[in-house]
Design a protein around this motif. Structure first.
Motif, PDB file in Angstrom:
ATOM      1  N   PHE A 123      70.538 -46.173   0.038  1.00  0.00           N
ATOM      2  CA  PHE A 123      71.257 -47.276   0.688  1.00  0.00           C
ATOM      3  C   PHE A 123      70.747 -48.585   0.088  1.00  0.00           C
ATOM      4  O   PHE A 123      69.543 -48.855   0.126  1.00  0.00           O
ATOM      5  CB  PHE A 123      71.025 -47.248   2.201  1.00  0.00           C
TER       6      PHE A 123
ATOM      7  N   MET B 187      71.170 -43.478   7.619  1.00  0.00           N
ATOM      8  CA  MET B 187      70.026 -43.015   6.823  1.00  0.00           C
ATOM      9  C   MET B 187      69.423 -41.746   7.410  1.00  0.00           C
ATOM     10  O   MET B 187      68.846 -40.925   6.680  1.00  0.00           O
ATOM     11  CB  MET B 187      68.973 -44.118   6.727  1.00  0.00           C
TER      12      MET B 187
ATOM     13  N   ILE C 131      65.370 -49.467  11.152  1.00  0.00           N
ATOM     14  CA  ILE C 131      64.909 -49.262   9.778  1.00  0.00           C
ATOM     15  C   ILE C 131      63.413 -48.948   9.824  1.00  0.00           C
ATOM     16  O   ILE C 131      62.624 -49.741  10.351  1.00  0.00           O
ATOM     17  CB  ILE C 131      65.153 -50.501   8.892  1.00  0.00           C
TER      18      ILE C 131
ATOM     19  N   PHE D 191      65.875 -46.821   1.276  1.00  0.00           N
ATOM     20  CA  PHE D 191      66.457 -48.136   1.555  1.00  0.00           C
ATOM     21  C   PHE D 191      65.936 -49.129   0.520  1.00  0.00           C
ATOM     22  O   PHE D 191      64.736 -49.291   0.346  1.00  0.00           O
ATOM     23  CB  PHE D 191      66.081 -48.591   2.964  1.00  0.00           C
TER      24      PHE D 191
ATOM     25  N   PRO E 212      59.820 -49.969   3.002  1.00  0.00           N
ATOM     26  CA  PRO E 212      60.731 -49.115   3.786  1.00  0.00           C
ATOM     27  C   PRO E 212      60.547 -47.643   3.487  1.00  0.00           C
ATOM     28  O   PRO E 212      60.316 -47.250   2.343  1.00  0.00           O
ATOM     29  CB  PRO E 212      62.121 -49.601   3.361  1.00  0.00           C
TER      30      PRO E 212
ATOM     31  N   ILE F 106      73.437 -48.709   9.516  1.00  0.00           N
ATOM     32  CA  ILE F 106      72.776 -48.219   8.310  1.00  0.00           C
ATOM     33  C   ILE F 106      71.561 -47.367   8.674  1.00  0.00           C
ATOM     34  O   ILE F 106      71.329 -46.296   8.096  1.00  0.00           O
ATOM     35  CB  ILE F 106      72.361 -49.396   7.407  1.00  0.00           C
ATOM     36  N   ALA F 107      70.773 -47.817   9.644  1.00  0.00           N
ATOM     37  CA  ALA F 107      69.604 -47.045  10.077  1.00  0.00           C
ATOM     38  C   ALA F 107      70.023 -45.661  10.578  1.00  0.00           C
ATOM     39  O   ALA F 107      69.352 -44.654  10.309  1.00  0.00           O
ATOM     40  CB  ALA F 107      68.844 -47.801  11.168  1.00  0.00           C
TER      41      ALA F 107
ATOM     42  N   TYR G 246      70.935 -52.725  -0.041  1.00  0.00           N
ATOM     43  CA  TYR G 246      71.278 -53.912   0.736  1.00  0.00           C
ATOM     44  C   TYR G 246      71.188 -55.133  -0.174  1.00  0.00           C
ATOM     45  O   TYR G 246      70.115 -55.494  -0.631  1.00  0.00           O
ATOM     46  CB  TYR G 246      70.301 -54.046   1.916  1.00  0.00           C
TER      47      TYR G 246
END
Length: 361
Positions: A83, A75, A102, A121, A117, A71-72, A85
């Motif tokens: 994104f 992004m 992240i 995110f 963040p 995911i990081a 979560y």
């Protein structure tokens, strides 16, 4: 076919697109490298936009770590997209997320750390599965926002309202609800070109032949994923940080059990440090050694294009960590030459975006 017939077909298709514009999906999805080299080698170079991915394994096998790392990286590839979560286990570790890429602004208030963040995110901790469905509907159907990633952590932890009312847990209820999730999300993911990552657990079970490993949902939800990846923690630990011998690394064996676009059964090893997390450079270096790309002669190792021979595996990994440019180019060349199928729309240039951020951090 006559020109008049071709024109009639074109007119019909234009009317169809105008009438059912929301339902029609353009076939323009690309494959994106995850930046996690052992995974990219096993799945064919990258994951396709608009698909769902299950990452399953026993506790401590690296499921959440791998998901957060991917995911990081995504992004960075899609800096303007959202994104989300969904943390059903309610134990999200911000420090570990930062370790695995992240980006956060960390402040302190009343002696406690506060995490904000960077980028888009969003962390949500719903109480029920129904709440998650409502949020997903708002994200995909009622707002004109670019949702690129959905993460569900984890499938067995989702509580549904019927379970709250009856005070009992039903395996069948969970399977039906998770099957509903597949049907609910498949077209929405495809239209947006979004990814959905679902973390699942592997548990000890029993059948007529004796002990076996089972996953919540079992065969009832196998159809919902485009990719299925299983992780199993290996018994071997290693050390790749010569400056800090407390920085041990555990190895998690990765196996692709389903892949609609490339084939399944491919295996590899993930290297996860207890200090550095899932380092992209560490994993390229160790995987190149495992695959024989970095040639070994006795105790010495040598990468193509590098005259210097290095003594020992740990020294080799450390040297490559200090020269990441050597690995990134080799990464792309290896995927292009040995992994990706001809004609696959794999955007390998996205590796440069991912690794530029990795080497600066």
């Amino acid at each position: 076919m006559a020109d008049t017939e071709i024109n009639e077909i074109k007119l019909f298709l234009d009317k169809l697109k105008k009438k059912y514009s929301k339902e029609i999906v353009e076939a323009n999805h690309a494959f994106i490298p995850t930046g996690v080299f052992p995974l990219d080698v096993a799945i064919g170079g990258g994951i396709r936009e608009g698909t769902s991915i299950e990452i399953a394994g026993a506790e401590g096998s690296g499921k959440t770590t791998l998901t957060i790392r991917i995911i990081a990286n995504l992004m960075r590839v899609y800096p303007d997209d959202i994104f989300v979560y969904f943390d059903f286990e309610h134990v999200f570790d911000w420090e570990w997320a930062i370790t695995n890429g992240i980006e956060c602004i960390v402040t302190e208030k009343n002696g406690l750390k506060q995490y904000e963040p960077k980028g888009n995110f969003v962390l949500i901790s719903p109480t029920t599965g129904e709440t998650m469905f409502k949020i997903l509907e708002d994200l995909f159907d009622k707002n004109d926002v670019n949702v690129r990633g959905i993460i569900i952590d984890s499938l067995p932890a989702i509580m549904f309202e019927d379970e709250l009312l009856t005070k009992t847990s039903s395996i069948a209820l969970g399977s039906r609800a998770n099957s509903k999730l597949a049907k609910f999300m498949s077209s929405r993911l495809s239209k947006k070109g979004a990814f959905m990552f679902v973390i699942n657990q592997v548990r000890d079970g029993m059948d007529m032949y004796g002990p076996k490993l089972v996953k919540p949902g079992g065969h009832a939800i196998k159809h919902m994923y485009s990719y299925q990846v299983e992780l199993k923690k290996s018994n071997k630990d290693t050390n790749i940080d010569l400056k800090d011998f407390s920085n041990t690394v555990y190895v998690s064996e990765l196996k692709v059990t389903k892949n609609k676009f490339y084939g399944e059964g491919y295996k590899n090893s993930l290297y996860i440090s207890r200090v550095d997390g899932l380092s992209l450079i560490n994993n390229i270096a160790n995987t190149f050694i495992d695959l024989g790309v970095i040639k070994r002669s006795g105790p010495y190792y040598q990468l193509d294009g590098v005259e210097e021979k290095i003594l020992g595996r740990e020294n080799t990994v450390q040297y490559l960590k200090e020269h990441p440019d050597l690995l990134v180019e080799q990464y792309k060349q290896y995927i292009k030459k040995y992994v990706m199928k001809p004609g696959t729309p794999l955007l390998l240039e996205k590796c440069d975006i991912i690794f530029n951020s990795e080497t600066k951090s």
